[in-house]
Scaffold this motif. Structure first.
Motif: not given
Length: 130
Positions: A9-30
């Motif tokens: 959670l600390g990483t996702l709050i510090l670097l929210p673009m990480t949340a964007f990239i991870i969720s984009f690829f997860l939504f795209r794939k699954y």
């Protein structure tokens, strides 16, 4: 386990673009979503993390808490968009309006996030040079 969750959670709050990239690829794939709907869903998730990231970044860089200012600006954006919707359409559809407000918050917060990080980097460079 609790420590791992805290770091994630600390990483996702510090670097929210990480949340964007991870969720984009997860939504795209699954979810087998199109690129534009995967982007929209990823932006929706990232907005939550951006709200905390912007306030924490400003608090860290300049030792000032602007959480109330961020909330007030968010409410003003929502009020202006609701007023515009009310003036242009006969009937306000709440869910599409909330979706547009949330996406406008994403654009506003990503802009502020970028500015804060650029200023922070420049400030750090100037600090190390002098």
């Amino acid at each position: 386990m609790k420590l791992v969750l805290t770091y994630i959670l600390g990483t996702l709050i510090l670097l929210p673009m990480t949340a964007f990239i991870i969720s984009f690829f997860l939504f795209r794939k699954y979810l087998k979503k199109q690129a534009d709907s995967s982007f929209s869903l990823a932006a929706d998730i990232t907005t939550f993390f951006l709200f905390f990231s912007v306030t924490l970044s400003i608090a860290t860089l300049w030792n000032s808490t602007i959480s109330i200012v961020a909330v007030v600006i968010s409410i003003l954006i929502a009020m202006l968009m609701t007023y515009k919707e009310w003036k242009t359409k006969n009937e306000i559809k709440v869910f599409p309006l909330l979706r547009r407000i949330w996406r406008m918050q994403f654009l506003y917060l990503i802009f502020i996030y970028t500015i804060v990080w650029i200023v922070g980097i420049i400030q750090s460079i100037i600090f190390f040079i002098t």
